[in-house]
Design a protein around this motif. Structure first.
Motif, mmCIF file in Angstrom:
data_model
loop_
_atom_site.group_PDB
_atom_site.id
_atom_site.type_symbol
_atom_site.label_atom_id
_atom_site.label_comp_id
_atom_site.label_asym_id
_atom_site.label_seq_id
_atom_site.Cartn_x
_atom_site.Cartn_y
_atom_site.Cartn_z
ATOM 1 N N SER A 61 -14.412 6.236 25.613
ATOM 2 C CA SER A 61 -13.368 6.562 24.643
ATOM 3 C C SER A 61 -12.122 5.717 24.862
ATOM 4 O O SER A 61 -11.406 5.389 23.913
ATOM 5 N N GLY A 62 -11.839 5.334 26.112
ATOM 6 C CA GLY A 62 -10.679 4.491 26.377
ATOM 7 C C GLY A 62 -10.778 3.150 25.690
ATOM 8 O O GLY A 62 -9.788 2.622 25.163
ATOM 9 N N LYS A 63 -11.992 2.578 25.674
ATOM 10 C CA LYS A 63 -12.182 1.292 24.983
ATOM 11 C C LYS A 63 -12.047 1.462 23.476
ATOM 12 O O LYS A 63 -11.480 0.605 22.796
ATOM 13 N N VAL A 64 -12.584 2.566 22.943
ATOM 14 C CA VAL A 64 -12.509 2.798 21.505
ATOM 15 C C VAL A 64 -11.059 2.920 21.061
ATOM 16 O O VAL A 64 -10.686 2.495 19.959
ATOM 17 N N MET A 65 -10.215 3.497 21.936
ATOM 18 C CA MET A 65 -8.823 3.743 21.564
ATOM 19 C C MET A 65 -8.037 2.460 21.305
ATOM 20 O O MET A 65 -7.059 2.470 20.566
ATOM 21 N N TYR A 66 -8.454 1.353 21.920
ATOM 22 C CA TYR A 66 -7.750 0.103 21.660
ATOM 23 C C TYR A 66 -7.774 -0.228 20.169
ATOM 24 O O TYR A 66 -6.807 -0.778 19.632
ATOM 25 N N PHE A 67 -8.867 0.107 19.504
ATOM 26 C CA PHE A 67 -8.970 -0.189 18.080
ATOM 27 C C PHE A 67 -8.530 0.986 17.220
ATOM 28 O O PHE A 67 -7.717 0.832 16.308
ATOM 29 N N SER A 68 -9.058 2.183 17.523
ATOM 30 C CA SER A 68 -8.800 3.326 16.646
ATOM 31 C C SER A 68 -7.340 3.743 16.653
ATOM 32 O O SER A 68 -6.860 4.335 15.677
ATOM 33 N N SER A 69 -6.603 3.457 17.730
ATOM 34 C CA SER A 69 -5.188 3.831 17.785
ATOM 35 C C SER A 69 -4.274 2.763 17.196
ATOM 36 O O SER A 69 -3.217 3.086 16.659
ATOM 37 N N LEU A 70 -4.665 1.497 17.309
ATOM 38 C CA LEU A 70 -3.790 0.418 16.864
ATOM 39 C C LEU A 70 -4.050 0.007 15.418
ATOM 40 O O LEU A 70 -3.116 -0.375 14.705
ATOM 41 N N PHE A 71 -5.308 0.087 14.971
ATOM 42 C CA PHE A 71 -5.626 -0.370 13.625
ATOM 43 C C PHE A 71 -4.864 0.382 12.535
ATOM 44 O O PHE A 71 -4.406 -0.241 11.562
ATOM 45 N N PRO A 72 -4.688 1.735 12.618
ATOM 46 C CA PRO A 72 -3.919 2.417 11.578
ATOM 47 C C PRO A 72 -2.515 1.866 11.393
ATOM 48 O O PRO A 72 -1.997 1.838 10.265
ATOM 49 N N TYR A 73 -1.879 1.396 12.472
ATOM 50 C CA TYR A 73 -0.535 0.844 12.334
ATOM 51 C C TYR A 73 -0.562 -0.482 11.574
ATOM 52 O O TYR A 73 0.365 -0.787 10.807
ATOM 53 N N VAL A 74 -1.617 -1.255 11.774
ATOM 54 C CA VAL A 74 -1.750 -2.507 11.024
ATOM 55 C C VAL A 74 -1.866 -2.208 9.533
ATOM 56 O O VAL A 74 -1.208 -2.836 8.691
ATOM 57 N N VAL A 75 -2.692 -1.215 9.192
ATOM 58 C CA VAL A 75 -2.897 -0.864 7.787
ATOM 59 C C VAL A 75 -1.614 -0.283 7.187
ATOM 60 O O VAL A 75 -1.227 -0.626 6.061
ATOM 61 N N LEU A 76 -0.948 0.613 7.924
ATOM 62 C CA LEU A 76 0.295 1.200 7.411
ATOM 63 C C LEU A 76 1.346 0.124 7.157
ATOM 64 O O LEU A 76 2.062 0.159 6.145
ATOM 65 N N PHE A 77 1.430 -0.836 8.065
ATOM 66 C CA PHE A 77 2.406 -1.914 7.881
ATOM 67 C C PHE A 77 2.051 -2.757 6.658
ATOM 68 O O PHE A 77 2.930 -3.135 5.866
ATOM 69 N N CYS A 78 0.752 -3.052 6.471
ATOM 70 C CA CYS A 78 0.318 -3.822 5.300
ATOM 71 C C CYS A 78 0.623 -3.058 4.013
ATOM 72 O O CYS A 78 1.098 -3.635 3.025
ATOM 73 N N PHE A 79 0.351 -1.749 4.022
ATOM 74 C CA PHE A 79 0.633 -0.938 2.841
ATOM 75 C C PHE A 79 2.134 -0.878 2.563
ATOM 76 O O PHE A 79 2.559 -0.874 1.403
ATOM 77 N N LEU A 80 2.933 -0.817 3.629
ATOM 78 C CA LEU A 80 4.382 -0.752 3.438
ATOM 79 C C LEU A 80 4.898 -2.041 2.806
ATOM 80 O O LEU A 80 5.686 -2.002 1.853
ATOM 81 N N VAL A 81 4.447 -3.186 3.324
ATOM 82 C CA VAL A 81 4.882 -4.469 2.766
ATOM 83 C C VAL A 81 4.422 -4.593 1.317
ATOM 84 O O VAL A 81 5.192 -4.986 0.435
ATOM 85 N N ARG A 82 3.163 -4.237 1.061
ATOM 86 C CA ARG A 82 2.651 -4.325 -0.313
ATOM 87 C C ARG A 82 3.365 -3.330 -1.226
ATOM 88 O O ARG A 82 3.700 -3.643 -2.374
ATOM 89 N N GLY A 83 3.603 -2.128 -0.698
ATOM 90 C CA GLY A 83 4.213 -1.090 -1.511
ATOM 91 C C GLY A 83 5.632 -1.408 -1.908
ATOM 92 O O GLY A 83 6.071 -1.082 -3.019
#
Length: 726
Positions: free
Chosen positions: A246-268
């Motif tokens: 689970s520690g390895k999975v967290m590198y992606f599952s915890s950080l990827f949402p911030y990438v998407v939120l930032f992309c949505f914010l810039v686009r929005g």
């Protein structure tokens, strides 16, 4: 024996003996003053030989993995679809004031408390509260049961997101327009969709295929059943190796949402109307902030945003080193959670502002066509239209002016014209929460995006990752206490738990399953979790002792926490939690149990009361989740259950014995050894004692200071013979 002599010890197998001969017969002397568990040693001094880190318990590969795991657990779907709704509903920007105040008074102190006890005792929720006070051992069991209830329906939401994720690989998106039925030579728009909207129809009919009542199960929805199975397979693979996977999975599952939120914010922010949505969001309505309901909902959101009481926080921190700075972790994760909620709110209302503008423009265009028709047929006079108005490019301001004039002149027959006001503010006030925000409002807004399938794929992949991070913490809160209590291979336990959860989750993938998701969300977690955290707070602050706990933190961290936490744990947090419990009970009493049923003929939601069997089921969830609290208390009082000390590790037992021996400098050692029990070593009662060459731990004399299995013993932190100073 002189006072400056050194007392030493050894270990044979995993049995620690305490007879006089054994204590004096070691080849390697140990300086008990340098032990991290020594009461008399200087703060921060430690030795590695008897450190709890040597007990064979798994540990995080890095501090970053641990922080990401805590962030992934606390930052979940609620940050995206509940916090923005509460902010909009309860005063806009003014809601941030009570939320931030309660985050300081309740959130951070209680989050710090859970991190500290998990890190100190190095056990899951059951072991921790058995350890602090055996009579309150039911707190850990209730926490585990609530984790189970929440995990059952939470993974269903991940299944919905998986279904939408795969449906997003189409252009145009399948929910962008209503389906058309061929009736002979005529093409007719689906009536249910025509009465509601394309996204609403796709959600209720194509995705859930929902029934009109909870009593009508309708059988299994095979699309949702497959999606739920995929969701549980993903969760199982993520947690099957414990924190190592689970520690390895967290590198992606915890950080990827911030990438998407930032992309949505810039686009929005580049969308038309985004500024209107954000301005509407943060325009403070100070009069609403003074209502008690606002503070109750803010406290509830703070409570659930950090994952307090679920056991995941304690389980994650139990894999830390004992000298980890958990105070820094508590503040850091809480701040990240708060900032994430603000970021998600900006994104949501930027997109909803764009959606409101699109719908308002559509409303103006449709009503302009009606007015032109009335002008051509002579129903309305051309004199009512200002000369500067151009119907081919009609603005919202011009339409509002025409609407006001027509309403004033045609006062008696205005209702027959069927004209709508088309006010942007009304569209912005239609913000919804929960599944309605994610699967109806947000999906509708994305249909108007350029490259809509791309944004839809990113959005639902973000939801999957947000849900997965929370599910990993929930599953850890379930498996860690069981692994600490029973010797089971974690892989087998994880697979069995996921299979059982999938079979139980079939309840939620019936055609009526959405109603059961609402039921579990309303009743299985709210009140039981609040009571659990209240008892956690009371057991540490009032039973164990806040002063003693503060001293333990100083020994563990190397510095003394701020006095602020003393008063929060002792007085403010318990009072706030008690008020929250009472407010929740009152709210449940005055609000009739019910749900919003989708009426297919009318294509709208309508509130319905639960049938008697469903009402019983609602309150059964509350009772079952809280039943271990009185159950374990009574069983321990009647000596029907052991105190759970035989589940503690060998390294812990050594640490406790060393700690008590550290007080020998201040006592008459001969009298201590001959007349006193070396308290605090919770050895299993069934362990066969060695042939006595003197007085041993396994065969202590009767002593009024000896702690019985029914008392709240405090062996981890202090010498039990020390009087309570709090």
């Amino acid at each position: 024996m002189p006072k400056n002599s050194k007392v030493t010890q050894r270990e044979q197998g995993d049995v620690v003996t305490a007879s006089v001969a054994d204590l004096l017969a070691h080849e390697q002397p140990l300086d008990y003053k340098s032990s991290s568990l020594s009461v008399g040693g200087p703060p921060g001094s430690r030795v590695g030989v008897d450190s709890p880190e040597n007990d064979g318990r798994p540990a995080w590969n890095s501090k970053l993995e641990y922080i990401l795991a805590q962030v992934g657990f606390s930052v979940g779907l609620g940050n995206v679809w509940r916090f923005p709704y509460l902010c909009q509903k309860n005063g806009g920007g003014a809601y941030l004031v009570p939320y931030f105040i309660l985050l300081i008074l309740i959130g951070i102190p209680l989050f710090f408390l859970e991190l500290a006890v998990g890190q100190k005792i190095r056990r899951g929720s059951i072991g921790v509260w058995n350890y602090v006070c055996p009579q309150l051992g039911g707190v850990g069991v209730s926490s585990l049961m609530v984790c189970g209830f929440v995990g059952l329906y939470y993974n269903v939401i991940i299944g919905w997101s998986i279904f939408y994720f795969f449906q997003s690989f189409q252009s145009p998106l399948p929910w962008s327009s209503c389906p058309v039925r061929i009736n002979g030579s005529q093409a007719i728009v689906e009536p249910e969709c025509d009465k509601s909207s394309a996204t609403t129809y796709f959600w209720y009919r194509e995705t859930l295929n929902i029934t009109s009542s909870i009593s009508d199960t309708g059988g299994l929805n095979w699309k949702m059943t497959v999606s739920l199975f995929i969701a549980w397979v993903i969760v199982c693979l993520a947690v099957i190796k414990g924190i190592q996977s689970s520690g390895k999975v967290m590198y992606f599952s915890s950080l990827f949402p911030y990438v998407v939120l930032f992309c949505f914010l810039v686009r929005g922010l580049f969308l038309k109307g985004a500024v209107d949505g954000i301005a509407h969001m943060f325009t403070p309505k100070l009069e609403i902030m003074l209502e008690p309901q606002v503070w109750r909902e803010a406290a509830t959101q703070v409570f659930f945003a950090l994952g307090l009481g679920f056991g995941g926080v304690i389980a994650f921190s139990s894999y830390n080193r004992s000298d980890n700075n958990c105070h820094f972790d508590a503040v850091l994760v809480s701040v990240i959670n708060f900032i994430t909620s603000i970021l998600a709110t900006l994104v949501v209302f930027a997109v909803l502002g764009f959606k409101a503008n699109v719908l308002n423009e559509k409303c103006v265009a449709e009503n302009a066509e009606k007015i032109v028709g009335y002008l051509n047929t002579g129903v309305l006079s051309q004199d009512l239209i200002p000369p500067h108005v151009n119907f081919s490019h009609l603005t919202e301001e011009d339409y509002a002016q025409i609407f006001t004039v027509i309403k004033t002149v045609k006062e008696d027959g205005f209702g027959q014209l069927g004209l709508q006001p088309c006010v942007l503010e009304d569209e912005l006030n239609k913000a919804v929460q929960g599944t309605g925000l994610a699967f109806i409002a947000f999906t509708e807004a994305m249909t108007h995006f350029p490259a809509a399938p791309l944004w839809s794929v990113l959005f639902f992949f973000m939801l999957i990752n947000l849900g997965l991070g929370s599910m990993i913490g929930t599953m850890t809160g379930i498996t860690t206490p069981i692994l600490d209590t029973f010797k089971i291979r974690k892989e087998i336990l994880t697979v069995v738990c996921c299979i059982v959860a999938f079979l139980c989750g079939l309840l939620f993938v019936q055609r009526s399953g959405n109603y059961f998701v609402t039921m579990f969300d309303d009743y299985s977690a709210g009140l039981p979790l609040t009571v659990v955290v209240l008892l956690e707070n009371l057991s540490v602050a009032w039973i164990y002792g806040t002063k003693r706990f503060m001293q333990d933190l100083e020994d563990m961290l190397g510095f003394r926490p701020y006095k602020f936490y003393f008063y929060m744990w002792k007085y403010v947090s318990p009072l706030c939690l008690l008020v929250l419990v009472l407010a929740t009970i009152i709210q449940m009493a005055i609000s009739p149990p019910g749900y919003n049923a989708w009426v297919q003929d009318q294509a709208e939601e309508r509130f319905q009361s639960y049938p008697p069997w469903a009402t019983v089921m609602c309150f059964s969830l509350v009772v079952v989740a809280m039943l271990p609290l009185p159950g374990v208390f009574i069983a321990r009082r009647l000596n029907l259950l052991t105190d759970g000390s035989n589940k503690l590790s060998a390294s812990y037992r050594k640490g406790c014995m060393m700690k008590d021996l550290s007080n020998l400098e201040e006592q008459d050692e001969t009298r201590y050894i001959l007349n006193k029990n070396i308290a605090g070593s919770p050895l299993p009662p069934q362990r066969p004692p060695r042939p006595p060459r003197g007085l041993t731990i396994d065969n202590p004399p009767s002593d009024p200071n000896t702690l019985s299995p029914n008392s709240c013993y405090r062996t981890s932190y202090q010498n039990p013979t020390t009087p309570e100073s709090d």
